[in-house]
Design a protein around this motif. Structure first.
Motif, short mmCIF file in Angstrom:
data_model
loop_
_atom_site.label_atom_id
_atom_site.label_comp_id
_atom_site.label_asym_id
_atom_site.label_seq_id
_atom_site.Cartn_x
_atom_site.Cartn_y
_atom_site.Cartn_z
N SER A 1 -9.47 -0.26 -10.74
CA SER A 1 -9.23 -1.25 -9.53
C SER A 1 -7.77 -1.08 -9.25
O SER A 1 -7.28 -1.26 -8.09
CB SER A 1 -9.11 -2.66 -10.05
N GLN A 2 -6.94 -0.28 -10.11
CA GLN A 2 -5.45 0.02 -9.73
C GLN A 2 -5.53 0.92 -8.31
O GLN A 2 -4.49 0.56 -7.57
CB GLN A 2 -4.94 0.89 -10.67
N GLN A 3 -6.63 1.61 -8.24
CA GLN A 3 -6.51 2.41 -6.65
C GLN A 3 -6.65 1.61 -5.50
O GLN A 3 -6.31 1.87 -4.30
CB GLN A 3 -7.77 3.38 -6.94
N ILE A 4 -7.20 0.22 -5.70
CA ILE A 4 -7.49 -0.74 -4.54
C ILE A 4 -6.85 -1.79 -4.73
O ILE A 4 -7.11 -2.92 -4.18
CB ILE A 4 -8.87 -0.66 -4.33
N ARG A 5 -5.97 -2.02 -5.62
CA ARG A 5 -5.18 -3.33 -6.10
C ARG A 5 -4.65 -4.01 -4.88
O ARG A 5 -4.63 -5.04 -4.77
CB ARG A 5 -4.34 -3.22 -7.18
N PHE A 6 -4.20 -3.27 -4.02
CA PHE A 6 -3.15 -3.78 -3.12
C PHE A 6 -4.00 -4.75 -2.06
O PHE A 6 -3.63 -5.54 -1.35
CB PHE A 6 -2.60 -2.61 -2.12
N SER A 7 -5.37 -4.56 -2.08
CA SER A 7 -6.17 -5.20 -1.32
C SER A 7 -6.78 -6.58 -1.96
O SER A 7 -7.30 -7.21 -1.38
CB SER A 7 -7.47 -4.72 -0.89
N PHE B 1 0.83 -1.34 0.08
CA PHE B 1 0.08 -0.01 0.07
C PHE B 1 0.98 1.18 0.19
O PHE B 1 0.53 2.16 -0.72
CB PHE B 1 -0.94 0.14 1.12
N GLU B 2 1.95 1.31 0.71
CA GLU B 2 2.84 2.37 0.98
C GLU B 2 3.49 2.69 -0.33
O GLU B 2 4.17 4.03 -0.47
CB GLU B 2 3.67 2.34 2.21
N ASN B 3 3.91 1.76 -0.94
CA ASN B 3 4.82 2.05 -2.30
C ASN B 3 3.64 1.88 -3.61
O ASN B 3 4.48 1.57 -4.44
CB ASN B 3 5.84 1.03 -2.14
N MET B 4 2.61 2.04 -3.53
CA MET B 4 1.60 1.82 -4.66
C MET B 4 1.96 2.71 -5.83
O MET B 4 2.05 3.89 -5.57
CB MET B 4 0.13 2.03 -4.43
N GLY B 5 2.29 2.01 -7.02
CA GLY B 5 2.45 3.19 -8.04
C GLY B 5 3.97 3.06 -8.55
O GLY B 5 4.35 3.69 -9.49
N SER C 1 14.52 -2.77 0.69
CA SER C 1 13.86 -3.54 2.09
C SER C 1 12.42 -3.92 1.78
O SER C 1 11.90 -4.87 2.51
CB SER C 1 14.05 -2.53 3.27
N ILE C 2 11.80 -3.47 0.76
CA ILE C 2 10.37 -4.10 0.66
C ILE C 2 10.47 -5.42 0.35
O ILE C 2 9.62 -6.08 0.42
CB ILE C 2 9.67 -3.21 -0.53
N TRP C 3 11.47 -5.84 -0.30
CA TRP C 3 11.55 -7.25 -0.33
C TRP C 3 11.48 -8.24 0.85
O TRP C 3 10.87 -9.29 0.66
CB TRP C 3 13.01 -7.78 -1.27
#
Length: 337
Positions: free
Chosen positions: A218-224, A99-103, A112-114
């Protein structure tokens, strides 16, 4: 009850699909050890299991710490006389990082996201599988289920996510090769659209723009959408209103559990080892209905797929429901040869 006397482990069972799986396994008669990092939410799951007459053992266990994992299985060996029948690798800790790195592209993101995405949801699965397999191999039987995602077959969210999910599928498949002669099965399970707490909050309760503006993708809420559907290449075609409809008719968190209960008792289980299994396919195989009696949506049905494509949705009314997307098409989505 079909799993009376069985011993199971479900990781990440504090909420969502993990909780649903724990509920179904315990309802079938199994003793279920559930793991998570938060004592409060684990106890809530345990209380819900108890209310339904099940037997649940909550264990605070950090999937990134080998000592925690080793201690869990040593405890199981002591308390259950060395018996373990099912391991469900479900724990995942990467949603917030996604969520924090979306886009952002991978080179724009802190590497470190890995670790945020794959320490729990991949490395942890491997460690749990190692310790579980030592017990299962010794007893000559067992089942390891790794909860997966369509992100393992094609690009979804970001690079670490896709690599991690592809690795989960490969983990299940390669473990199956080495475990098959020892009587232990290993599969990946791919749920459809699941009404988890997170999805309810971020999709179902999210206000749809007036008129259902199709530009709200859906890109806006893809993380879910970790557990969206087996045809995620249509994700970008969906408006928020369409996604809400899909999830409103989505699986409860307990469908995956029903699938695992039936899978575990399947006399032909070893013929499925090493495969990626869809909950909608298993629902058809075992005649599973959701907890409210609804049929489990078949996301490979041509009727369903056409109903989600602009200008072609009218065809869904005339196409027979028994026509499905050939499975080789799913394979081709990840084919690079």
């Amino acid at each position: 009850m079909s799993l009376s006397g069985w011993v199971c482990v479900v990781t990440g069972a504090s909420r969502g699909i993990g909780r649903g799986i724990a509920l179904q396994l315990s309802e079938a008669g199994a003793t279920v050890y559930i793991t998570g990092r938060q004592e409060t939410s684990l106890k809530q799951t345990a209380a819900q299991v108890k209310e339904r007459g099940g037997n649940c053992v909550p264990v605070i266990c950090d999937s990134t710490k080998e000592k925690d994992i080793e201690d869990l299985f040593e405890r199981i060996k002591r308390e259950q006389n060395g018996r373990l029948d099912i391991l469900v690798n479900n724990a995942y800790a990467g949603v917030q990082a996604i969520f924090e790195n979306m886009g952002k592209k991978f080179w724009e993101t802190d590497p470190s996201i890995w670790d945020s995405i794959n320490n729990t949801g991949l490395r942890g699965h491997y460690f749990f599988s190692v310790y579980a397999s030592r017990i299962m191999v010794a007893q000559g039987q067992g089942l390891i289920v790794t909860i997966s995602s369509m992100g393992g077959l094609r690009y979804l969210f970001n690079v670490p996510y896709g690599v991690g999910k592809a690795a989960c599928n490969r983990l299940a498949a390669d473990m199956a090769v080495e475990l098959k002669k020892r009587g232990v099965a290993s599969v990946s399970l791919l749920p459809g659209a699941v009404q988890t707490e997170l999805v309810t909050q971020l999709v179902l309760e999210k206000e749809t723009p007036q008129g259902g503006d199709p530009t709200v993708r859906s890109q806006q809420i893809r993380f879910s959408g970790n557990y969206f559907s087996c045809f995620s290449l249509l994700l970008n075609l969906f408006s928020l209103a369409q996604l809400k409809e899909v999830f409103a008719n989505g699986e409860s968190t307990e469908v995956s559990g029903m699938c695992i209960v039936n899978l575990a008792k399947d006399k032909h289980l070893m013929s499925l080892t090493g495969k990626i299994l869809l909950t909608c396919d298993l629902a058809k195989r075992y005649g599973i209905k959701d907890i409210d009696g609804r049929s489990v949506t078949d996301y490979t049905s041509l009727t369903f797929l056409l109903s989600r494509v602009p200008y072609l949705s009218w065809l869904s009314a005339v196409v027979p429901s028994f026509i499905h997307l050939p499975r080789f098409v799913l394979t081709l989505t990840s084919n690079r040869f």
